[in-house]
Design a protein around this motif. Sequence first.
Motif, PDB file in Angstrom:
ATOM      1  N   MET A  80       0.663  -1.176   0.191  1.00  0.00           N
ATOM      2  CA  MET A  80       0.121   0.222   0.388  1.00  0.00           C
ATOM      3  C   MET A  80       0.579   0.861   0.418  1.00  0.00           C
TER       4      MET A  80
ATOM      5  N   MET B 240      -9.467   6.059   5.588  1.00  0.00           N
ATOM      6  CA  MET B 240      -9.791   5.352   4.442  1.00  0.00           C
ATOM      7  C   MET B 240      -8.177   5.566   3.365  1.00  0.00           C
ATOM      8  N   LEU B 241      -7.428   3.772   3.591  1.00  0.00           N
ATOM      9  CA  LEU B 241      -6.853   4.135   2.529  1.00  0.00           C
ATOM     10  C   LEU B 241      -6.500   4.052   1.576  1.00  0.00           C
ATOM     11  N   ALA B 242      -6.554   5.243   0.852  1.00  0.00           N
ATOM     12  CA  ALA B 242      -6.777   5.604  -0.598  1.00  0.00           C
ATOM     13  C   ALA B 242      -5.843   5.980  -1.455  1.00  0.00           C
TER      14      ALA B 242
ATOM     15  N   PRO C 160      -1.235   9.089   3.581  1.00  0.00           N
ATOM     16  CA  PRO C 160      -2.530   8.379   5.223  1.00  0.00           C
ATOM     17  C   PRO C 160      -1.176   8.757   6.204  1.00  0.00           C
TER      18      PRO C 160
ATOM     19  N   ASP D 105     -12.864   5.863  13.553  1.00  0.00           N
ATOM     20  CA  ASP D 105     -12.585   5.549  12.055  1.00  0.00           C
ATOM     21  C   ASP D 105     -10.954   5.637  12.342  1.00  0.00           C
TER      22      ASP D 105
ATOM     23  N   ASN E 233     -11.846   0.658  11.351  1.00  0.00           N
ATOM     24  CA  ASN E 233     -11.354   1.741   9.181  1.00  0.00           C
ATOM     25  C   ASN E 233     -12.811   1.860   8.844  1.00  0.00           C
ATOM     26  N   ARG E 234     -12.488   2.627   7.876  1.00  0.00           N
ATOM     27  CA  ARG E 234     -13.147   2.705   6.574  1.00  0.00           C
ATOM     28  C   ARG E 234     -13.299   1.964   5.040  1.00  0.00           C
ATOM     29  N   THR E 235     -11.827   1.533   4.994  1.00  0.00           N
ATOM     30  CA  THR E 235     -11.396   0.662   4.149  1.00  0.00           C
ATOM     31  C   THR E 235     -12.058  -0.192   4.334  1.00  0.00           C
ATOM     32  N   PRO E 236     -12.268  -0.577   2.655  1.00  0.00           N
ATOM     33  CA  PRO E 236     -13.111  -2.352   3.274  1.00  0.00           C
ATOM     34  C   PRO E 236     -12.398  -3.036   3.187  1.00  0.00           C
TER      35      PRO E 236
ATOM     36  N   LEU F 157     -10.915  -3.716   6.126  1.00  0.00           N
ATOM     37  CA  LEU F 157     -10.167  -3.912   7.545  1.00  0.00           C
ATOM     38  C   LEU F 157     -11.768  -3.337   8.375  1.00  0.00           C
ATOM     39  N   GLY F 158     -11.935  -3.156   8.679  1.00  0.00           N
ATOM     40  CA  GLY F 158     -13.677  -2.214   9.377  1.00  0.00           C
ATOM     41  C   GLY F 158     -13.985  -3.068  10.624  1.00  0.00           C
TER      42      GLY F 158
END
Length: 424
Positions: free
Chosen positions: A199, A302-304, A313, A352, A398-401, A403-404
Motif C-alpha cells: 500500500m 480510508m487508506l486510498a 495517510p 475511524d 477503519n473505513r477501508t474495505p 479493514l473495518g
Amino acid sequence: MNGTEPGRLAALAGGAMLTAILGATAAEATNGYFANGYGGTSKGMAGAGVAIPTGILGLAQNPATGTALPTQAGICLTGFGPERGFSIAPGGPLAPGSQTSGNSLFWIPCGGFNYKLDEQSSVAVFMFGNGGMNVEYGTNPFAALDPTKSADPLGINLEQAFISLNYSRKLTPRLSVGLGPVLAVQRFSATGLGAFAGMSAAPGAVTHGGDDWSTGLGVSLGVLYQVDSQWTLGASWRSRIDMQPFEDYAGLFADGGEFDIPAMATLGVAFRPADRPGLTLTAEYQRIFYGSVPSLANSGAMLAAPLGSAGGPGFGWKDMDVVRVAAAQRVNDRLTLRGGISHASSFIDQGDEVLLNIMAPATPRWHASIGYSYRLGERATLTGSYTHAFRESKSGANRTPGLGQQTTLFMEQDEVSMGISWDF
C-alpha cells in the motif's frame, strides 16, 4: 565563585546532555506525544509553568522566566510506567483479541545550567525530551494481511530530545522577555509493518529500516509580566521545527518520510493571595498544533492514497487543547508542596482513525499531580513529583474495505520525576 566555574559547569552540563540524548529511552508521553511539563517543579503542578518560574527546565515552557532564577545547575530524571494497548473484534483479516504493549518502564533525563549575567539578564543551556511513542506487541495483528511480509513483533519507537540556548532579559521592573534557538534530534524505528508495503509509494522503506535519525532547528519565545504584587501573566510560543525526513521510512510517513515537530503556544496567569502568604494559584491554556503536520494530521480512516505519498495517510491527529489548574504552598523556608490537574482534548475526532493509531494509542486526557521541593541547605534543593494519567479509551472502525473490524485503543500512565538543583 571564581570566573571559571560557570564555564566548567556549562561544559559538564553540555556533555551530560549529549550523553543523555544518545542514551535516552523513549516512552509514551501524555498530551499526544508531548510531555505534560518539564522538570519536577512543573510536573508537580500537572505541567503548569508559563506564569511562574519553575527552575531551569521551566525555560522550556517560558524562556522569560530565566530572569527570576539565580546562577544555578540542575539535573532531573523522569520515569514513565505506561500501560497501553488495543482490542480487535472478530470478523476480518486483523487478528482478533486484546494486547498490551511490553516495555513498561522508561527513563528520560533532563538538565541544564543558568548563568545570571547581571540583575536584568541571564543565559542558559538545557536539555529536555518529549518522550515520544513506543509500543511493542507480542503478536502482530496485521500479520494475516500478508503472512509472507509481516514479521513479529509489531512495534515502533520514536524519541525526541531538545537542546536549547536561552537568553532572558528584564526590560522593566515588571516585564521580562526570553528567546532562544531549539535544536531537536529525533530517532525512529518500526518493525512488523511489512503487510503495508503493498500500500506504499516506497515499499522498501516501510518497516525494518533500523534506527533513522533526523534533526531540525526552531525557536522559543516568552513573555512574563508582573501586573502587581498578586497577579502575574505569562505567554510563550515554540515554533514548528522543520525536521529532516526519515529517509529509511519514506514509504510510511506522508510526503516521503516527513515528520516535523508541531508548534506549541501557552497562555497563563498566576495569583498570590495577599491574605495567604506562600500560596500561589495558577491556570493556563495550551495549544499543540498537531493538525499542521501532515504525517500526523492526514486522515488514515480510508487508506486510498499510498502510504508515504504526497498527502498520503497519517494518524488523523488534530490540534490539542490543554487546560491546567494548580497550586503551590510554601510551608516554610525549606519545604514547598504542589498539586494540579490538567485536561486535554482528544487526539483524534473520529473512531475511524483507530487502525493506524494501534501504533500510537495516545488516549489519556485527564492528569493529576502532586509534588514537593525541599531545600537541603543554602544551595541544594531536592524536587520530586508524581503524576497519574487516567485510563482513557477510543473505539471505532477503519473505513477501508476489508479493514473495518471494531477496534479499541486504551492507555493509562504513572510518572515519577526527581531532580536536584544547586545555586551558586
